[in-house]
Design a protein around this motif. Structure first.
Motif, PDB file in Angstrom:
ATOM      1  N   VAL A 170      -2.206  -9.476   4.068  1.00 17.52           N
ATOM      2  CA  VAL A 170      -2.350  -9.920   2.787  1.00 17.52           C
ATOM      3  C   VAL A 170      -2.366 -10.972   1.911  1.00 17.52           C
ATOM      4  O   VAL A 170      -2.538 -11.698   2.849  1.00 17.52           O
ATOM      5  N   ALA A 171      -2.605 -11.038   0.801  1.00 16.56           N
ATOM      6  CA  ALA A 171      -2.981 -12.279   0.337  1.00 16.56           C
ATOM      7  C   ALA A 171      -2.000 -12.416  -1.297  1.00 16.56           C
ATOM      8  O   ALA A 171      -2.890 -12.344  -2.677  1.00 16.56           O
ATOM      9  N   GLY A 172      -0.767 -12.845  -0.730  1.00 12.50           N
ATOM     10  CA  GLY A 172       0.358 -12.555  -2.306  1.00 12.50           C
ATOM     11  C   GLY A 172       0.063 -10.983  -2.369  1.00 12.50           C
ATOM     12  O   GLY A 172       0.537 -10.440  -2.307  1.00 12.50           O
ATOM     13  N   ALA A 173       0.182 -10.863  -3.888  1.00 16.26           N
ATOM     14  CA  ALA A 173      -0.482  -9.790  -4.818  1.00 16.26           C
ATOM     15  C   ALA A 173      -1.119  -8.899  -4.328  1.00 16.26           C
ATOM     16  O   ALA A 173      -1.308  -7.899  -4.909  1.00 16.26           O
ATOM     17  N   THR A 174      -2.500  -9.557  -3.667  1.00 15.81           N
ATOM     18  CA  THR A 174      -3.182  -8.049  -3.129  1.00 15.81           C
ATOM     19  C   THR A 174      -2.771  -8.545  -2.327  1.00 15.81           C
ATOM     20  O   THR A 174      -3.697  -8.936  -1.031  1.00 15.81           O
ATOM     21  N   ILE A 175      -3.469  -7.006  -1.561  1.00 14.23           N
ATOM     22  CA  ILE A 175      -3.323  -5.944  -0.204  1.00 14.23           C
ATOM     23  C   ILE A 175      -4.458  -5.098   0.128  1.00 14.23           C
ATOM     24  O   ILE A 175      -5.373  -4.546  -0.408  1.00 14.23           O
ATOM     25  N   GLY A 176      -4.526  -5.412   1.460  1.00 15.87           N
ATOM     26  CA  GLY A 176      -6.463  -4.587   1.671  1.00 15.87           C
ATOM     27  C   GLY A 176      -5.583  -3.790   3.417  1.00 15.87           C
ATOM     28  O   GLY A 176      -4.640  -4.008   3.536  1.00 15.87           O
ATOM     29  N   VAL A 177      -6.149  -2.000   2.933  1.00 11.43           N
ATOM     30  CA  VAL A 177      -5.729  -1.519   3.968  1.00 11.43           C
ATOM     31  C   VAL A 177      -7.171  -1.147   4.530  1.00 11.43           C
ATOM     32  O   VAL A 177      -8.172  -1.060   3.874  1.00 11.43           O
ATOM     33  N   THR A 178      -6.535  -0.267   5.472  1.00 18.98           N
ATOM     34  CA  THR A 178      -7.684  -0.046   6.342  1.00 18.98           C
ATOM     35  C   THR A 178      -8.464   1.164   5.711  1.00 18.98           C
ATOM     36  O   THR A 178      -9.810   0.973   5.800  1.00 18.98           O
ATOM     37  N   VAL A 179      -7.894   2.075   5.199  1.00 17.83           N
ATOM     38  CA  VAL A 179      -8.679   3.175   4.703  1.00 17.83           C
ATOM     39  C   VAL A 179      -7.817   3.542   3.361  1.00 17.83           C
ATOM     40  O   VAL A 179      -6.787   4.395   3.210  1.00 17.83           O
ATOM     41  N   LEU A 204      -1.630  -2.865 -10.431  1.00 19.43           N
ATOM     42  CA  LEU A 204      -2.012  -3.494 -11.605  1.00 19.43           C
ATOM     43  C   LEU A 204      -3.869  -2.758 -11.333  1.00 19.43           C
ATOM     44  O   LEU A 204      -4.305  -2.184 -12.328  1.00 19.43           O
ATOM     45  N   ASN A 205      -3.836  -2.991  -9.875  1.00 13.27           N
ATOM     46  CA  ASN A 205      -5.390  -2.260  -9.872  1.00 13.27           C
ATOM     47  C   ASN A 205      -6.168  -2.065  -8.092  1.00 13.27           C
ATOM     48  O   ASN A 205      -5.105  -2.317  -7.801  1.00 13.27           O
ATOM     49  N   GLN A 206      -6.723  -1.276  -8.654  1.00 17.11           N
ATOM     50  CA  GLN A 206      -7.873  -0.228  -7.247  1.00 17.11           C
ATOM     51  C   GLN A 206      -8.788  -0.420  -7.317  1.00 17.11           C
ATOM     52  O   GLN A 206      -9.843   0.739  -8.107  1.00 17.11           O
ATOM     53  N   THR A 207      -9.097  -1.136  -6.056  1.00 12.02           N
ATOM     54  CA  THR A 207     -10.889  -0.616  -6.362  1.00 12.02           C
ATOM     55  C   THR A 207     -11.099  -0.192  -4.606  1.00 12.02           C
ATOM     56  O   THR A 207     -11.048  -1.908  -3.664  1.00 12.02           O
ATOM     57  N   GLY A 208     -11.761   0.438  -4.092  1.00  9.05           N
ATOM     58  CA  GLY A 208     -11.736   0.720  -2.769  1.00  9.05           C
ATOM     59  C   GLY A 208     -10.797   0.719  -1.808  1.00  9.05           C
ATOM     60  O   GLY A 208      -9.911   1.361  -2.332  1.00  9.05           O
ATOM     61  N   THR A 209     -11.055  -0.118  -0.728  1.00 10.75           N
ATOM     62  CA  THR A 209      -8.907   0.291  -0.054  1.00 10.75           C
ATOM     63  C   THR A 209      -8.500  -1.665  -0.770  1.00 10.75           C
ATOM     64  O   THR A 209      -6.993  -1.757   0.398  1.00 10.75           O
ATOM     65  N   GLY A 223      -0.234  -4.900   9.493  1.00 10.54           N
ATOM     66  CA  GLY A 223      -0.131  -3.287  10.262  1.00 10.54           C
ATOM     67  C   GLY A 223       1.095  -2.129   9.124  1.00 10.54           C
ATOM     68  O   GLY A 223       1.399  -1.376  10.287  1.00 10.54           O
ATOM     69  N   ASN A 224       1.539  -3.308   9.386  1.00 11.99           N
ATOM     70  CA  ASN A 224       2.872  -2.053   7.712  1.00 11.99           C
ATOM     71  C   ASN A 224       2.370  -1.416   7.589  1.00 11.99           C
ATOM     72  O   ASN A 224       0.992  -0.988   6.795  1.00 11.99           O
ATOM     73  N   VAL A 225       2.683   0.025   6.924  1.00 13.55           N
ATOM     74  CA  VAL A 225       2.701   1.192   5.979  1.00 13.55           C
ATOM     75  C   VAL A 225       3.564   1.428   5.218  1.00 13.55           C
ATOM     76  O   VAL A 225       4.372   0.866   4.782  1.00 13.55           O
ATOM     77  N   MET A 226       2.204   2.161   4.372  1.00  9.98           N
ATOM     78  CA  MET A 226       2.607   1.698   2.575  1.00  9.98           C
ATOM     79  C   MET A 226       2.814   3.201   2.597  1.00  9.98           C
ATOM     80  O   MET A 226       1.486   3.905   2.765  1.00  9.98           O
TER      81      MET A 226
END
Length: 279
Positions: A170-179, A204-209, A223-226
């Motif tokens: 989690v970096a502000g409005a940028t969120i990385g997910v595992t898969v 607003l945008n999605q590139t890969g994960t 670890g949170n689920v979205m």
């Protein structure tokens, strides 16, 4: 001493107000303009720098509304800014009292219609609920190449299937997910929902994960689920190929760029062209 007696007393009046905000899918925020926290009916109202405009009478036919001002960095402000697309209901009840033994008198019941912010404050426009109930919407027909329907809304009716993902960074409005198994841009213009708090954000945008949302989540950690709902750019190709939903497409992709009923006048000649023709 009764509320009415205190309200009209010059010597004994000590007006205090409590604000009860309720946000759909998120929860409630109980605040007070008093210098200290207040407790009524087992509910604690937190003291913050909150104020309101005067609730005065207005001419017949005009809507009654208040402007509520509070700090821009308060969790309520962040929750309202990220309350989801399409917007989710947010309501406000204001009660007023003078003595702790008083029964608070409700002085306002409204709906948060909009929010504006600057460097220090957020200002909420809160029309009265009864006035909103009598609003009459005039039907307006707009024509455009893209679909005007809200994705998954009554006009769209596209089937919604959320993909559960686990947050890795989690970096502000940028969120990385595992898969996230779908293609780049598949979730763009879609929605991300926190499964525990119910907070919703537009993607607003999605590139890969990696996902970029419109407003950072107030509470989010690795670890949170979205839940992620795919997005739509409003084009008929997307409606057909992605959702198989052309029957509900509300746009007009073959709309001409120039109104065929409007005459097209030839471009006027320049002075030089006129002079050349005279030679």
């Amino acid at each position: 001493m009764t509320y009415e007696t205190s309200e009209t007393s010059i010597q004994d009046a000590q007006p205090r107000e409590i604000y009860s905000f309720a946000l759909a899918t998120i929860g409630s925020f109980n605040l007070t303009s008093s210098k200290d926290d207040e407790t009524f009916g087992g509910v604690t109202y937190s003291a913050i720098a909150i104020s309101r405009s005067n609730a005065t009478s207005v001419p017949l036919g005009q809507r009654r509304e208040l402007t509520i001002t509070l700090p821009v960095d308060h969790p309520l402000t962040l929750a309202l800014l990220g309350n989801g697309v399409p917007p989710r209901d947010a309501t406000l009840k204001i009660q007023r009292f003078h003595n702790p033994s008083d029964t608070p008198m409700q002085i306002w019941d409204g709906v948060v219609a909009s929010i504006s912010t600057d460097d220090q404050y957020a200002r909420l426009r809160v029309p009265a609920t009864i006035d909103v109930a009598f609003d009459v919407r005039i039907p307006i027909l707009k024509a455009g190449r893209t679909c005007p329907h809200a994705l998954y809304g009554p006009g769209c009716q596209a089937p919604r299937t959320d993909a559960a993902v686990q947050v890795s960074t989690v970096a502000g409005a940028t969120i990385g997910v595992t898969v996230y198994p779908l293609a780049d841009g598949w979730a763009k213009h879609g929605e991300m929902v926190h499964t525990v708090t119910g907070e919703r954000r537009s993607i607003l945008n999605q590139t890969g994960t990696t996902f970029v949302v419109d407003v950072p989540f107030t509470t989010l950690a690795p670890g949170n689920v979205m839940n992620v709902a795919s997005g739509c750019d409003g084009l008929i190709k997307t409606c057909r190929d992605k959702y198989n939903n052309v029957g509900n497409f509300g746009g007009h992709p073959d709309l001409p760029e120039v109104n065929p009923s409007t005459p097209v006048h030839p471009k006027p000649k320049s002075v030089w062209d006129i002079l050349k023709g005279a030679l």
